[in-house]
Design a protein around this motif. Structure first.
Motif, mmCIF file in Angstrom:
data_model
loop_
_atom_site.group_PDB
_atom_site.id
_atom_site.type_symbol
_atom_site.label_atom_id
_atom_site.label_comp_id
_atom_site.label_asym_id
_atom_site.label_seq_id
_atom_site.Cartn_x
_atom_site.Cartn_y
_atom_site.Cartn_z
ATOM 1 N N ARG A 124 0.834 -1.200 0.000
ATOM 2 C CA ARG A 124 0.000 0.000 0.000
ATOM 3 C C ARG A 124 0.872 1.254 0.000
ATOM 4 N NH1 ARG A 124 -3.401 -3.237 3.323
ATOM 5 N NH2 ARG A 124 -2.396 -2.506 5.237
ATOM 6 N N LYS A 125 1.949 1.197 0.764
ATOM 7 C CA LYS A 125 2.880 2.334 0.806
ATOM 8 C C LYS A 125 3.526 2.544 -0.561
ATOM 9 C CE LYS A 125 6.803 4.101 3.506
ATOM 10 N NZ LYS A 125 7.762 3.776 4.597
ATOM 11 N N ARG A 128 0.977 4.157 -2.817
ATOM 12 C CA ARG A 128 0.706 5.546 -2.419
ATOM 13 C C ARG A 128 1.876 6.460 -2.801
ATOM 14 N NH1 ARG A 128 -0.213 4.270 2.285
ATOM 15 N NH2 ARG A 128 1.737 4.836 3.337
ATOM 16 N N GLN A 129 3.088 6.060 -2.461
ATOM 17 C CA GLN A 129 4.252 6.907 -2.703
ATOM 18 C C GLN A 129 4.531 7.097 -4.190
ATOM 19 O OE1 GLN A 129 7.697 5.414 -0.602
ATOM 20 N NE2 GLN A 129 7.007 6.233 1.356
ATOM 21 N N ALA A 131 2.198 6.689 -6.666
ATOM 22 C CA ALA A 131 0.961 7.006 -7.395
ATOM 23 C C ALA A 131 0.627 5.924 -8.416
ATOM 24 C CB ALA A 131 1.064 8.372 -8.073
ATOM 25 N N THR A 133 -1.488 2.807 -9.977
ATOM 26 C CA THR A 133 -2.887 2.380 -10.042
ATOM 27 C C THR A 133 -3.036 0.920 -10.456
ATOM 28 O OG1 THR A 133 -3.080 3.174 -12.335
ATOM 29 C CG2 THR A 133 -3.673 4.710 -10.575
#
Length: 221
Positions: A124-125, A128-129, A131, A133
């Motif tokens: 997940r990190k 997120r970091q 971007a 998809t």
């Protein structure tokens, strides 16, 4: 700027010890030694190549949802990238480059997944970091990486270096084995045949994602 140009620029600053890295030469020497030994071992030559059949796999995404390679291949070609983890800056730059190329991959009718040994929270990190998809899947104990011939056990002296740098891979991966995958990228045709394979024991060397687009388009035709 190509992905490799970006990696080379980062590597030059990192190995020069420029802030914020401030890495002592002894650390760089140890990393170079480990990479040279992995190259000399011939491990990369044992990994799956173009023309081989890709092993089927089902792995969980960061939300615990199973993602099946068979299901994805029923839709078209599948791009699989193996990376070491969110702690690796070279891997993060590669994920960003793949994300930038994702529209071309999707237009060609293919799917893209990334696989690492890290636990879901770190996937997940990563997403997120960077971007990202596309799905980032957790490969516990590097089992799928092993099926592709990519898993290797880190040298004892490299383990000690990682420990000294507070890079706790057992905590990152939920696995005490100190194994990693060699960075690799595959394009798999809908019938399960690998049509593009790039494996490098030097984690600082990564092909530009655009290089696999012709193989994707051919596999989708």
């Amino acid at each position: 700027m190509s992905l490799q140009d970006k990696l080379d620029a980062f590597k030059a600053d990192f190995e020069a010890g420029k802030p914020p890295y401030n890495v002592p030469p002894s650390v760089i020497e140890t990393m170079h030694r480990a990479t040279a030994e992995l190259k000399a071992s011939g491990a990369a030559h044992k990994a799956l190549k173009a023309g081989d059949k890709a092993p089927a796999f089902t792995l969980n995404d960061p939300d615990g949802n199973p993602v099946s390679s068979d299901d994805l291949l029923r839709k078209g070609p599948l791009v699989v990238t193996f990376y070491r983890g969110v702690w690796c800056p070279y891997c993060n730059m590669e994920l960003q480059a793949l994300q930038a190329t994702l529209p071309d991959i999707l237009r060609a009718g293919a799917s893209l997944v990334a696989i690492s040994p890290q636990v879901a929270a770190n996937s997940r990190k990563s997403a997120r970091q960077n971007a990202v998809t596309f799905p980032i899947l957790s490969d516990a104990h590097n089992e799928v990486a092993a099926a592709f011939g990519l898993r290797f056990t880190m040298q004892d002296y490299l383990v000690e270096l990682y420990k000294s740098l507070k890079n706790d891979l057992p905590a990152f991966n939920g696995d005490p084995s100190w194994t990693l995958p060699m960075p690799a990228r595959y394009v798999i045709a809908p019938d399960g045949t690998i049509v593009y394979a790039e494996v490098n024991p030097d984690y600082t060397r990564r092909p530009d994602p655009s290089e696999m687009l012709p193989a994707i388009r051919k596999a989708a035709a």
